[in-house]
Write a protein that holds these residues in place. Structure first.
Motif, PDB file in Angstrom:
ATOM      1  N   MET A 112       0.856  -1.185   0.000  1.00 19.43           N
ATOM      2  CA  MET A 112       0.000   0.000   0.000  1.00 19.43           C
ATOM      3  C   MET A 112       0.889   1.231   0.000  1.00 19.43           C
ATOM      4  SD  MET A 112      -2.764  -1.176   2.875  1.00 19.43           S
ATOM      5  CE  MET A 112      -4.343  -0.508   2.399  1.00 19.43           C
TER       6      MET A 112
ATOM      7  N   VAL B 222      -5.208   3.582   6.930  1.00 20.25           N
ATOM      8  CA  VAL B 222      -5.643   2.387   7.660  1.00 20.25           C
ATOM      9  C   VAL B 222      -5.625   2.667   9.156  1.00 20.25           C
ATOM     10  CG1 VAL B 222      -5.073   0.001   8.235  1.00 20.25           C
ATOM     11  CG2 VAL B 222      -4.940   0.767   5.875  1.00 20.25           C
TER      12      VAL B 222
ATOM     13  N   HIS C  43      -8.770   3.832  10.771  1.00 22.34           N
ATOM     14  CA  HIS C  43      -9.928   2.920  10.757  1.00 22.34           C
ATOM     15  C   HIS C  43     -10.746   3.034  12.044  1.00 22.34           C
ATOM     16  CE1 HIS C  43     -12.031  -0.761   9.435  1.00 22.34           C
ATOM     17  NE2 HIS C  43     -12.121  -1.003  10.724  1.00 22.34           N
TER      18      HIS C  43
ATOM     19  N   SER D 240     -12.898   6.211  12.645  1.00 19.10           N
ATOM     20  CA  SER D 240     -13.921   6.546  11.662  1.00 19.10           C
ATOM     21  C   SER D 240     -14.957   5.434  11.739  1.00 19.10           C
ATOM     22  CB  SER D 240     -13.314   6.632  10.257  1.00 19.10           C
ATOM     23  OG  SER D 240     -12.536   5.493   9.982  1.00 19.10           O
TER      24      SER D 240
ATOM     25  N   GLY E 167     -17.627   4.749   8.996  1.00 20.50           N
ATOM     26  CA  GLY E 167     -18.435   4.468   7.804  1.00 20.50           C
ATOM     27  C   GLY E 167     -18.789   2.992   7.709  1.00 20.50           C
TER      28      GLY E 167
ATOM     29  N   ALA F  69     -20.813   2.861   2.584  1.00 23.46           N
ATOM     30  CA  ALA F  69     -19.788   2.817   1.544  1.00 23.46           C
ATOM     31  C   ALA F  69     -20.411   2.466   0.194  1.00 23.46           C
ATOM     32  CB  ALA F  69     -18.717   1.793   1.914  1.00 23.46           C
ATOM     33  N   MET F  70     -21.404   1.563   0.196  1.00 26.86           N
ATOM     34  CA  MET F  70     -22.051   1.171  -1.059  1.00 26.86           C
ATOM     35  C   MET F  70     -22.830   2.333  -1.652  1.00 26.86           C
ATOM     36  SD  MET F  70     -23.725  -2.505  -0.571  1.00 26.86           S
ATOM     37  CE  MET F  70     -22.998  -3.702   0.481  1.00 26.86           C
TER      38      MET F  70
ATOM     39  N   ARG G  82     -22.355   5.426  -0.904  1.00 27.48           N
ATOM     40  CA  ARG G  82     -21.482   6.602  -0.893  1.00 27.48           C
ATOM     41  C   ARG G  82     -22.269   7.845  -0.466  1.00 27.48           C
ATOM     42  NH1 ARG G  82     -16.452   6.695  -4.789  1.00 27.48           N
ATOM     43  NH2 ARG G  82     -16.017   4.970  -3.415  1.00 27.48           N
TER      44      ARG G  82
ATOM     45  N   GLU H 240     -14.421  10.249   4.492  1.00 23.59           N
ATOM     46  CA  GLU H 240     -13.296   9.780   3.683  1.00 23.59           C
ATOM     47  C   GLU H 240     -12.316  10.931   3.408  1.00 23.59           C
ATOM     48  OE1 GLU H 240     -11.571   6.441   1.650  1.00 23.59           O
ATOM     49  OE2 GLU H 240     -13.036   6.705   3.238  1.00 23.59           O
TER      50      GLU H 240
ATOM     51  N   ILE I  26     -10.409  11.662   6.555  1.00 26.37           N
ATOM     52  CA  ILE I  26      -9.369  10.647   6.798  1.00 26.37           C
ATOM     53  C   ILE I  26      -8.127  10.990   5.994  1.00 26.37           C
ATOM     54  CG2 ILE I  26      -8.744   8.231   6.354  1.00 26.37           C
ATOM     55  CD1 ILE I  26     -11.650   7.487   6.938  1.00 26.37           C
TER      56      ILE I  26
ATOM     57  N   VAL J 218     -20.746  -1.541  -6.682  1.00 24.57           N
ATOM     58  CA  VAL J 218     -20.626  -1.807  -5.246  1.00 24.57           C
ATOM     59  C   VAL J 218     -19.188  -2.205  -4.899  1.00 24.57           C
ATOM     60  CG1 VAL J 218     -21.272  -3.457  -3.449  1.00 24.57           C
ATOM     61  CG2 VAL J 218     -23.031  -2.353  -4.801  1.00 24.57           C
TER      62      VAL J 218
ATOM     63  N   MET K  80     -16.431  -1.519  -6.537  1.00 17.27           N
ATOM     64  CA  MET K  80     -15.507  -0.393  -6.673  1.00 17.27           C
ATOM     65  C   MET K  80     -15.609   0.528  -5.467  1.00 17.27           C
ATOM     66  SD  MET K  80     -15.884   0.325 -10.745  1.00 17.27           S
ATOM     67  CE  MET K  80     -15.385   2.000 -10.717  1.00 17.27           C
ATOM     68  N   ARG K  81     -16.832   0.759  -5.013  1.00 17.34           N
ATOM     69  CA  ARG K  81     -17.012   1.662  -3.869  1.00 17.34           C
ATOM     70  C   ARG K  81     -16.447   1.041  -2.592  1.00 17.34           C
ATOM     71  NH1 ARG K  81     -22.766   4.753  -4.676  1.00 17.34           N
ATOM     72  NH2 ARG K  81     -21.993   6.098  -6.331  1.00 17.34           N
ATOM     73  N   LEU K  82     -16.656  -0.262  -2.434  1.00 17.27           N
ATOM     74  CA  LEU K  82     -16.119  -0.918  -1.234  1.00 17.27           C
ATOM     75  C   LEU K  82     -14.600  -0.853  -1.230  1.00 17.27           C
ATOM     76  CD1 LEU K  82     -18.333  -4.093  -0.823  1.00 17.27           C
ATOM     77  CD2 LEU K  82     -18.244  -2.095   0.648  1.00 17.27           C
TER      78      LEU K  82
ATOM     79  N   LYS L 225     -12.682   1.367  -2.317  1.00 20.65           N
ATOM     80  CA  LYS L 225     -12.170   2.689  -1.960  1.00 20.65           C
ATOM     81  C   LYS L 225     -12.712   3.172  -0.618  1.00 20.65           C
ATOM     82  CE  LYS L 225     -10.374   4.305  -6.153  1.00 20.65           C
ATOM     83  NZ  LYS L 225      -9.488   3.130  -6.156  1.00 20.65           N
ATOM     84  N   SER L 226     -13.205   2.276   0.206  1.00 19.28           N
ATOM     85  CA  SER L 226     -13.746   2.691   1.507  1.00 19.28           C
ATOM     86  C   SER L 226     -12.802   2.252   2.619  1.00 19.28           C
ATOM     87  CB  SER L 226     -15.111   2.047   1.724  1.00 19.28           C
ATOM     88  OG  SER L 226     -14.942   0.664   1.971  1.00 19.28           O
ATOM     89  N   ARG L 227     -13.128   2.616   3.839  1.00 16.02           N
ATOM     90  CA  ARG L 227     -12.271   2.211   4.960  1.00 16.02           C
ATOM     91  C   ARG L 227     -12.289   0.699   5.122  1.00 16.02           C
ATOM     92  NH1 ARG L 227     -15.828   1.561   9.553  1.00 16.02           N
ATOM     93  NH2 ARG L 227     -14.347   1.811  11.237  1.00 16.02           N
ATOM     94  N   LEU L 228     -13.408   0.062   4.725  1.00 19.16           N
ATOM     95  CA  LEU L 228     -13.465  -1.397   4.840  1.00 19.16           C
ATOM     96  C   LEU L 228     -12.577  -2.056   3.796  1.00 19.16           C
ATOM     97  CD1 LEU L 228     -17.234  -1.455   5.513  1.00 19.16           C
ATOM     98  CD2 LEU L 228     -15.473  -2.265   7.076  1.00 19.16           C
TER      99      LEU L 228
ATOM    100  N   ARG M 166      -9.897  -0.801   2.551  1.00 20.90           N
ATOM    101  CA  ARG M 166      -8.514  -0.659   3.019  1.00 20.90           C
ATOM    102  C   ARG M 166      -8.212  -1.658   4.129  1.00 20.90           C
ATOM    103  NH1 ARG M 166      -9.578   4.800   2.401  1.00 20.90           N
ATOM    104  NH2 ARG M 166     -10.215   4.967   4.570  1.00 20.90           N
TER     105      ARG M 166
ATOM    106  N   VAL N  70      -7.460  -5.066   2.592  1.00 17.51           N
ATOM    107  CA  VAL N  70      -6.108  -5.151   2.024  1.00 17.51           C
ATOM    108  C   VAL N  70      -5.068  -5.181   3.150  1.00 17.51           C
ATOM    109  CG1 VAL N  70      -4.428  -4.025   0.531  1.00 17.51           C
ATOM    110  CG2 VAL N  70      -6.831  -4.059  -0.108  1.00 17.51           C
TER     111      VAL N  70
ATOM    112  N   MET O  34     -19.976 -10.547   2.200  1.00 19.58           N
ATOM    113  CA  MET O  34     -20.168  -9.784   0.968  1.00 19.58           C
ATOM    114  C   MET O  34     -19.933 -10.666  -0.250  1.00 19.58           C
ATOM    115  SD  MET O  34     -21.167  -6.797   1.504  1.00 19.58           S
ATOM    116  CE  MET O  34     -21.165  -6.387  -0.229  1.00 19.58           C
TER     117      MET O  34
END
Lengths: 256, 350
Positions: free
Chosen positions: A94, A102, A105, A108, A110, A115-116, A118, A126, A129, B187, B189-191, B193-196, B198, B201, B227
């Motif tokens: 990363m 990270v 995390h 925050s 969300g 997130a889905m 947005r 976001e 962060i 969905v 793509m959005r996940l 780029k979210s805190r989840l 990250r 990963v 998911m």
């Protein structure tokens, strides 16, 4: 002076080996506290117990006035203790920025649904962060390396990034496990300035280190571990002259 | 501003291409190809679901097809003469996603401490357990109709007539599948780029450091399983309505491995790569199956190799070639590409 962390009679054994024998120590808020000792003395074990990576076999920890229940490391981080690792543990693939993100995390919230969809709240969070992460990179002095892969950073910068990631969790106590290991003199001086800055900004620091010069110059108080026992705890000048400490490091003088 | 316009233009272009694609394929090549196109879309959904578990969170799952099976059987039980139920599609699909997601957590919970090969073996076992359950749940109470499977499932769409022009149901199904596949892509793509995303990963990169950063790895891993499984459940429901027949043998280990191949071959963790992998691995084997027989007849006057075995043979060769020349996948994510290049550099210096 308020006590930030009070550890009483911490014990840890691995099979038949007693790595920690009733270690008690007290860290005051706002100080830089050093933990030293010869190799294998139990410093990192103590660290891992405090940060929840190991489950202790005995003893109590009170942190910021609350008993610290350490079931899992993330709960310890939640309570306000952040750490770095002796062998750097970054998210290698990363970017530097993502590593620090990270670290946010915990601070925050969300959700997966947010997130889905947005939602505006998630977008704002976001952005916050990211801003905070960039600030922290600048704080530790690697602002220009935000997009660099963590594994490609220089050794000194990796150490700084790990500190930035730990600071991102907004800790009350920052625990550094041999941050100066393998650093040259310039890098160590830079690290020392950074640790002093962190303390000046109100975060207490717990430091394991082998670099005696760094410890003696930087720490307000020092504890010495030897074979899993605390043999001294005082200001550096006193500890340095303690005969038990001297013999732990250099051995007992040969007597005829 | 310019980038924004470019993005809108790109999305519009993809939209138009997806809208006219079935007519090009249907008119030019016939309905067999339309079916294949629809299957490719199903596999895209499946591969994107598995990509969350394997590509993002780094948890090797060899039993993924079980969630596809769960989704398929939910559709089959709720919309067929078997129980006499005929629920509408819009009610079944979310339910299928939900139940499959719950099965995902059910698999995730006992495997939280496992990684790598150990996890692979347990998930493999889980996949087989689900299949064997489906095979045997016809006694004492007949729930799944056992190995005979469930037939006569309500179709997803019927042939219709627009402006006096007959439109085969395959076209309507195509649009339904495209819409849901796009939903899943967005969905994912959005996940990512979210805190989840990250956090997933981070767990893949270093689980201990992720914990030390305050990530509740248990919950975040369970979420990845849930998911991924829910995407599989949606795809399974669509599969049941599309085929109008389900039986346990559609959900064997080979199917799990096939979906995993799509993820790995396309480029683990990279959404366009995974989509490409799914399309390539759906279309290529079919091509071989259709052409291998006639081609041998034309060249040698008789078939030496059975087209079915030839298909697997060529599939194996293709996999080996990709692993040899593009080990990071056909379209690797930038992160993964760096990882491989980094490993190569280290190999040279050490």
């Amino acid at each position: 002076m308020t006590v930030l962390l009070q550890a009483d009679n911490i014990a840890k054994h691995f099979g038949g080996i007693r790595a920690l024998k009733d270690v008690s120590l007290t860290i005051n808020a706002g100080e830089i506290y050093g933990l030293i000792g010869p190799n294998g003395a139990g410093k990192t074990t103590f660290f891992n117990v405090i940060t929840g990576l190991y489950q202790r076999d005995g003893g109590d920890i009170v942190f910021a006035g609350q008993p610290l229940h350490v079931e899992s490391p993330h709960e310890v981080t939640q309570a306000g203790i952040a750490r770095t690792f002796q062998n750097i543990r970054l998210f290698a693939e990363m970017s530097a920025l993502e590593n620090v993100m990270v670290g946010r995390h915990l601070r925050s919230k969300g959700s997966v649904i947010g997130a889905m969809l947005r939602t505006p709240a998630v977008r704002a969070e976001e952005a916050a962060i990211k801003t905070k992460a960039l600030e922290l990179l600048a704080y530790v002095g690697i602002a220009g390396k935000a997009e660099v892969r963590a594994a490609s950073l220089s050794y000194g910068d990796q150490r700084r990034l790990e500190i930035a990631r730990a600071l991102a969790t907004e800790p009350k106590l920052l625990a550094l496990d041999e941050p100066a290991a393998g650093m040259n003199a310039t890098e160590t001086a830079g690290l020392r300035a950074l640790i002093e800055k962190v303390r000046a900004d109100g975060t207490t620091v717990l430091l394991i280190e082998h670099d005696v010069k760094l410890i003696m110059g930087l720490c307000d108080r020092v504890a010495v571990l030897d074979y899993g026992e605390k043999i001294a705890e005082d200001v550096p000048a006193v500890v340095q002259k303690d005969p038990r400490v001297v013999s732990a490091y250099l051995g007992v003088p040969y007597e005829q | 501003m310019y980038a924004q316009k470019k993005k809108i233009a790109g999305v519009a272009l993809i939209g138009v291409a997806l809208a006219i694609l079935p007519f090009v394929i249907g008119m030019g090549f016939g309905n067999a190809w339309m079916r294949m196109l629809d299957f490719a879309l199903l596999y895209i959904m499946l591969a994107l679901g598995l990509n969350i578990v394997v590509g993002f969170a780094g948890l090797l799952d060899l039993g993924y097809i079980a969630f596809y099976a769960v989704g398929a059987y939910i559709y089959a039980l709720l919309a067929s003469p078997h129980f006499g139920l005929h629920w509408p599609l819009w009610a079944i699909l979310p339910l299928g996603a939900l139940v499959a997601g719950m099965f995902g957590m059910l698999l995730g919970a006992p495997t939280l401490r496992l990684r790598g090969d150990y996890l692979a073996i347990v998930t493999l076992g889980f996949g087989e357990i689900i299949r064997i359950f489906l095979n045997n749940l016809n006694a004492p109470i007949n729930i799944t109709n056992g190995p005979k499977g469930i037939a006569g499932i309500d179709p997803l769409a019927k042939n219709i007539e627009i402006f006096g022009y007959a439109l085969h149901s395959l076209y309507l199904i195509y649009y339904l599948f495209v819409a849901l596949a796009l939903l899943i892509v967005v969905v994912t793509m959005r996940l990512e780029k979210s805190r989840l995303g990250r956090a997933w990963v981070a767990i893949r990169e270093d689980e201990i450091a992720a914990k030390a950063c305050g990530i509740n790895t248990r919950n975040v891993k369970l979420l990845a399983f849930a998911m991924g499984a829910s995407f599989g459940g949606v795809a399974g429901g669509l599969f049941a309505g599309f085929q109008q027949f389900v039986s346990p043998e559609s959900f064997g280990l080979f199917e799990s491995i096939m979906v995993l191949c799509m993820v790995v071959l396309g480029g683990m963790g990279n959404i366009p790569g995974v989509i490409l992998g799914a399309v390539v691995l759906t279309v290529l084997p079919e091509l071989f199956r259709q052409w291998a027989g006639p081609m041998q007849m034309a060249l040698f006057g008789q078939t030496y190799i059975d087209p079915e075995s030839m298909r697997l043979l060529l599939f194996g060769i293709a996999l080996i070639l990709v692993m040899r020349f593009r080990p990071m996948g056909l379209l690797p994510s930038s992160r993964r590409k760096a990882e491989f290049e980094h490993a190569a550099e280290e190999g040279v210096t050490s």
